[in-house]
Motif scaffolding. Structure first.
Motif, PDB file in Angstrom:
ATOM      1  N   LYS A   1       0.836  -1.363  -0.173  1.00 11.56           N
ATOM      2  CA  LYS A   1       0.406  -0.140  -0.092  1.00 11.56           C
ATOM      3  C   LYS A   1       1.140   1.086  -0.106  1.00 11.56           C
ATOM      4  O   LYS A   1       0.703   2.171  -0.790  1.00 11.56           O
ATOM      5  N   GLY A   2       1.905   0.823   0.460  1.00 11.26           N
ATOM      6  CA  GLY A   2       2.964   2.251   0.367  1.00 11.26           C
ATOM      7  C   GLY A   2       3.694   2.837  -0.830  1.00 11.26           C
ATOM      8  O   GLY A   2       4.042   3.707  -0.895  1.00 11.26           O
ATOM      9  N   SER A   3       3.524   1.470  -1.547  1.00 12.41           N
ATOM     10  CA  SER A   3       4.011   1.948  -2.920  1.00 12.41           C
ATOM     11  C   SER A   3       2.835   2.239  -4.208  1.00 12.41           C
ATOM     12  O   SER A   3       3.343   2.740  -5.039  1.00 12.41           O
ATOM     13  N   ASP A   4       2.189   0.948  -3.891  1.00 14.21           N
ATOM     14  CA  ASP A   4       0.935   1.535  -5.089  1.00 14.21           C
ATOM     15  C   ASP A   4      -0.530   0.386  -3.870  1.00 14.21           C
ATOM     16  O   ASP A   4      -0.489  -0.789  -4.510  1.00 14.21           O
ATOM     17  N   ILE A   5      -1.347   1.457  -4.240  1.00 11.57           N
ATOM     18  CA  ILE A   5      -2.171   0.873  -4.022  1.00 11.57           C
ATOM     19  C   ILE A   5      -2.996   0.166  -4.472  1.00 11.57           C
ATOM     20  O   ILE A   5      -3.607  -0.780  -4.159  1.00 11.57           O
ATOM     21  N   GLY A   6      -3.216   0.436  -6.190  1.00  8.63           N
ATOM     22  CA  GLY A   6      -3.609  -0.828  -6.721  1.00  8.63           C
ATOM     23  C   GLY A   6      -4.020  -1.602  -6.869  1.00  8.63           C
ATOM     24  O   GLY A   6      -4.432  -2.738  -6.679  1.00  8.63           O
ATOM     25  N   GLU A   7      -1.939  -2.200  -6.281  1.00  4.90           N
ATOM     26  CA  GLU A   7      -1.421  -3.731  -6.452  1.00  4.90           C
ATOM     27  C   GLU A   7      -1.953  -4.329  -5.446  1.00  4.90           C
ATOM     28  O   GLU A   7      -2.199  -5.109  -5.153  1.00  4.90           O
ATOM     29  N   SER A   8      -1.809  -3.161  -4.406  1.00  5.34           N
ATOM     30  CA  SER A   8      -2.506  -3.099  -2.476  1.00  5.34           C
ATOM     31  C   SER A   8      -3.917  -4.107  -2.545  1.00  5.34           C
ATOM     32  O   SER A   8      -4.019  -4.733  -1.859  1.00  5.34           O
TER      33      SER A   8
END
Length: 301
Positions: free
Chosen positions: A265-272
């Motif tokens: 979540k800290g780098s890519d919310i979509g991937e999270s």
């Protein structure tokens, strides 16, 4: 016989909604809607600040599955669930059987068992982290005084700094936290078993082992199924213990899918969000497999 009007019949048919309606609305708002938003977010391109930049297709999933640590995290998550739930159930069966007997101080022992359950999981994790501190931790000091720590690698050993020792300690803390609920659930199940069933078995000459495996365990199946099912869901989604004690480190060696999801979540919310969908799917699959294996809807003979 007086005929009731269609309006009256419709009113009676809708009466149950007054009782189940609020629960349905609550489930829809608290459970269903967040799941829908989670799935939608997994197909969007979202900045780390939460700004939606348009559709992203399945790129989030492609990126997630290409993560070098993804496979290890998923395998570790399964090991985490199986180890914690398995050890919890085995120990809880023994504790429930013990606390079901009459002995001096039984009530005090039962109350003491509630302590890990009543305490905050976060607080429990912090306490264990302090106790395992390599310099001033109580556990390390005791192991050092007993000479065990020196035999295992020196006085400066850090149990939470190495994957080989950190993950077993995390499992131990999770079991410690899970024991009270599971034990009390099984105690409630033991209380429902009629005493005359045991009396009849003893009159037939059945041994204690035969009574336990042929009577107690089968009649405990409903309580055991509920306890294991709740534990599977709680343990799989467990976050505070691992995050507080190790942050999933070193590397991702102690991270489960929930921790991995939070880190992403800290780098890519979509991937999270994609990881959240995978996580949710795994929980559904695990619960379905468990219910199938447990044959939860089969009547106890």
């Amino acid at each position: 016989m007086q005929q009731t009007s269609p309006l009256a019949r419709a009113g009676r048919a809708l009466e149950p909604l007054a009782w189940v309606g609020p629960a349905v609305v609550l489930i829809a708002v608290v459970v269903v809607w967040p799941v829908i938003v989670m799935i939608q977010s997994s197909f969007l391109k979202i900045s780390r600040f939460g700004v939606v930049r348009g559709a992203n297709g399945v790129d989030n999933y492609t990126k997630l599955f290409a993560e070098p640590d993804f496979g290890g995290v998923m395998i570790r998550s399964l090991i985490w669930v199986v180890a914690v739930v398995g050890l919890t159930v085995v120990l809880s069966l023994a504790l429930a059987q013990l606390f079901n007997q009459r002995f001096p101080g039984r009530n005090i022992a039962r109350w003491a068992l509630i302590a890990p359950w009543a305490a905050s999981v976060l607080m429990t994790a912090i306490i264990f982290k302090w106790m395992l501190d390599p310099e001033v931790g109580l556990i390390n000091m005791i192991l050092h005084d007993l000479g065990i720590l020196d035999a295992m690698g020196g006085a400066d050993a850090d149990p939470l700094g190495k994957a080989s020792t950190a993950f077993p300690w995390l499992i131990g803390v999770a079991v410690f936290v899970s024991l009270p609920f599971t034990t009390y659930a099984l105690l409630a199940g033991l209380a429902t078993i009629p005493a005359d069933v045991y009396e009849a078995a003893r009159m037939d000459g059945a041994s204690k082992a035969r009574i336990y495996f042929s009577i107690t365990l089968p009649l405990l199946r409903p309580a055991l199924t509920v306890a294991m099912l709740i534990n599977v869901m709680n343990v799989f989604n467990s976050f505070p213990i691992i995050w507080v004690m190790t942050h999933g480190q070193p590397g991702y060696s102690t991270a489960t899918s929930t921790i991995f999801m939070y880190i992403l979540k800290g780098s890519d919310i979509g991937e999270s969000a994609a990881m959240s969908v995978v996580n949710f799917g795994m929980v559904v699959v695990l619960v379905a497999v468990f219910l199938k294996v447990a044959r939860w809807n089969r009547q106890v003979a």
